[in-house]
Design a protein around this motif. Structure first.
Motif, short mmCIF file in Angstrom:
data_model
loop_
_atom_site.label_atom_id
_atom_site.label_comp_id
_atom_site.label_asym_id
_atom_site.label_seq_id
_atom_site.Cartn_x
_atom_site.Cartn_y
_atom_site.Cartn_z
N THR A 53 0.85 -1.07 0.06
CA THR A 53 0.12 0.08 0.10
C THR A 53 0.80 1.17 0.00
O THR A 53 1.79 1.49 0.79
N LEU A 55 1.58 4.92 0.79
CA LEU A 55 1.00 6.25 1.38
C LEU A 55 1.97 7.56 1.15
O LEU A 55 3.20 7.32 1.10
N THR A 57 3.87 10.84 1.06
CA THR A 57 4.56 11.72 1.73
C THR A 57 5.46 12.74 0.97
O THR A 57 5.30 12.67 -0.19
N ALA A 70 7.27 7.84 -1.81
CA ALA A 70 6.22 6.99 -1.17
C ALA A 70 6.53 6.07 -0.21
O ALA A 70 7.59 5.51 -0.48
N HIS A 71 6.17 6.03 0.97
CA HIS A 71 6.33 5.05 2.17
C HIS A 71 5.75 3.79 1.38
O HIS A 71 4.68 3.78 0.95
N GLU A 78 0.44 -2.76 8.08
CA GLU A 78 -0.75 -1.74 8.18
C GLU A 78 -1.80 -2.32 8.98
O GLU A 78 -2.43 -1.74 9.86
N SER A 100 -9.85 8.03 6.58
CA SER A 100 -8.67 6.89 6.47
C SER A 100 -7.92 6.94 7.72
O SER A 100 -6.99 7.73 7.79
N LYS A 102 -5.88 5.07 9.43
CA LYS A 102 -4.35 4.61 9.41
C LYS A 102 -3.85 5.67 8.70
O LYS A 102 -2.54 6.18 9.24
N LEU A 103 -4.11 6.17 7.38
CA LEU A 103 -3.58 7.25 6.73
C LEU A 103 -3.51 8.61 7.37
O LEU A 103 -2.31 9.13 7.48
N LYS A 105 -3.24 8.66 10.62
CA LYS A 105 -2.26 8.40 11.87
C LYS A 105 -0.70 8.72 11.21
O LYS A 105 0.21 9.34 11.43
N PHE A 106 -0.51 8.01 9.96
CA PHE A 106 0.95 8.11 9.50
C PHE A 106 1.28 9.48 9.18
O PHE A 106 2.14 10.05 9.42
N ASN A 107 0.28 10.31 8.35
CA ASN A 107 0.62 11.69 7.85
C ASN A 107 0.58 12.49 8.97
O ASN A 107 1.36 13.60 8.85
#
Length: 436
Positions: A53, A55, A57, A70-71, A78, A100, A102-103, A105-107
């Motif tokens: 997937t 993500l 950045t 991209a990560h 995930e 989203s 999880k997205l 949280k990561f961002n």
């Protein structure tokens, strides 16, 4: 002699034919094998095979010339993200209340590590943010942002490291000084001209990486007279009416919060909410006039066509929120109002009545999970719409509402995931689409 010479020739010819025949047979076998293999169905993925997937950045350098990388996060990792989040996240933060989770949280974590904002230091102290800000009332969001940005980790004194540039002009403060709309526009125009002349940063993107903040309809009217600012820079405003030039996906809806809250936040108090719906306020818009006319005499909806007088008792208005399941939030003279965040704070599910409204944090939060969003024509069927919502559905909406309360709370100093950080996250998202 002739016969002796012909015998070797026949032997060579036989050997050549044999070699060609052998090669042909091997070629036919190979072709058949690969053809058979190609028509076989693909093997299923092993359970341990990671699916990828992407993500998005950004580069750590604000002026990097390479495209954003991209990560790559494998599916197993995930799916194992702690839904309770890290320290201070709250046990129920990352749920389907977010589009989203999880997205987000990561961002959000990447934003905390990298995002830098430069604040222009120039300006008249009587007009600009340097003097103490007002942190009370229904326009407190503007004051909290001005104060929070000064003491946050996102501020940088090095403009070459900045992702965005903050124009610290306060129409709210000018209004408090008695400045007319016309003079506000002139002041804003002169200030912007001075920044363009003194610094090189505006001209690099024509202001696309600049933003300003105003939580007042006065601020909207004052800046409308400077189209170069309104159309190019990011507007963070409390009244995002499309008919006053608000541009979704460029501008940011600032939540209008009446702080400090007079009473504590509503929590696990579902059983106390015996009233179906509540609204009290001025009839300063068409939808409010209709709401009051249609429902003010209803026995199940608590609708008042005027504000509740303080003479009737202490905090009577606020206490109504605790006893009500659904709080009606019709647009006023502008779309936004502090009633929405009041409803969220006191645990009363907001019912948004508006044909156009870019709800705060709309691209992060799924408002359908904790609010009822209706068009203005639905006002005629309002009671039936609310009665059709089962108790189970209401309990779910209320639970989700309590989850998002932290996002509509201003604090000084700011706290992770509060209103300030959510606005900063919106700006972080806007930063990613600026390509010059």
């Amino acid at each position: 002699m002739i016969a002796g010479k012909q015998q070797p020739q026949h032997s060579q010819l036989f050997s050549l034919k044999g070699a060609i025949l052998t090669f042909s047979i091997l070629t036919l076998i190979s072709f058949s094998y690969f053809s058979f293999k190609s028509i076989r169905p693909p093997l299923p993925l092993s359970p341990s095979t990671p699916q990828l997937t992407l993500l998005p950045t950004t580069s750590s350098s604000p002026d990097a010339t390479v495209p954003s990388h991209a990560h790559i996060v494998d599916n197993e990792k995930e799916n194992n993200v702690d839904e309770g989040g890290g320290e201070g996240d709250g046990g129920d933060l990352f749920t389907d209340v977010y589009h989203s989770p999880k997205l987000f949280k990561f961002n959000f974590e990447e934003m905390e590590r990298k995002f830098k904002i430069y604040i222009y230091p120039d300006g008249d102290p009587k007009t600009f943010y340097q003097t103490p800000r007002k942190l009370t009332g229904k326009y407190a969001s503007e004051g909290y942002f001005f104060q929070n940005i000064r003491e946050s980790r996102f501020r940088t004194d090095d403009p070459d490291q900045a992702h965005l540039f903050f124009i610290p002009i306060s129409c709210h403060k000018m209004r408090g000084k008695g400045t007319s709309y016309e003079n506000m526009t002139i002041i804003v125009q002169h200030y912007l001209d001075s920044l363009i002349a003194k610094y090189p940063y505006w001209n690099r993107t024509l202001g696309a990486d600049h933003f300003f903040v105003t939580c007042h309809d006065v601020g909207v009217r004052a800046t409308e007279g400077v189209p170069f600012l309104v159309k190019n820079a990011i507007r963070v405003v409390c009244s995002p009416s499309y008919d006053v030039g608000f541009i979704p996906h460029k501008d940011v809806a600032l939540p209008q919060v009446l702080q400090p809250f007079a009473l504590p936040a509503g929590g696990i108090d579902v059983e106390n909410r015996t009233s179906l719906g509540f609204w009290a306020g001025h009839r300063n818009s068409k939808i409010r006039v209709i709401l009051a006319r249609v429902w003010e005499n209803d026995t199940e909806l608590d609708i008042s066509n005027n504000r509740i007088s303080r003479a009737t008792g202490h905090l009577v208005y606020q206490k109504r929120f605790y006893r009500t399941k659904f709080c009606i939030c019709p647009g006023g003279s502008q779309v936004n109002s502090a009633r929405i965040t009041d409803s969220i704070h006191y645990g009363c599910v907001p019912v948004i009545l508006s044909n156009y409204y870019d709800l705060p944090f709309n691209d992060i939060l799924n408002w359908q999970k904790f609010a009822v969003v209706l068009r203005e024509n639905d006002v005629y069927n309002l009671k039936q719409i609310l009665k059709n919502i089962s108790q189970e559905e209401f309990v779910t909406l209320h639970k989700n509402l309590v989850t998002v309360q932290k996002h509509f709370q201003w604090n000084s100093p700011p706290i992770r995931y509060d209103a300030f950080h959510m606005v900063i996250y919106e700006l972080w998202l806007r930063h990613h689409v600026i390509k010059y």
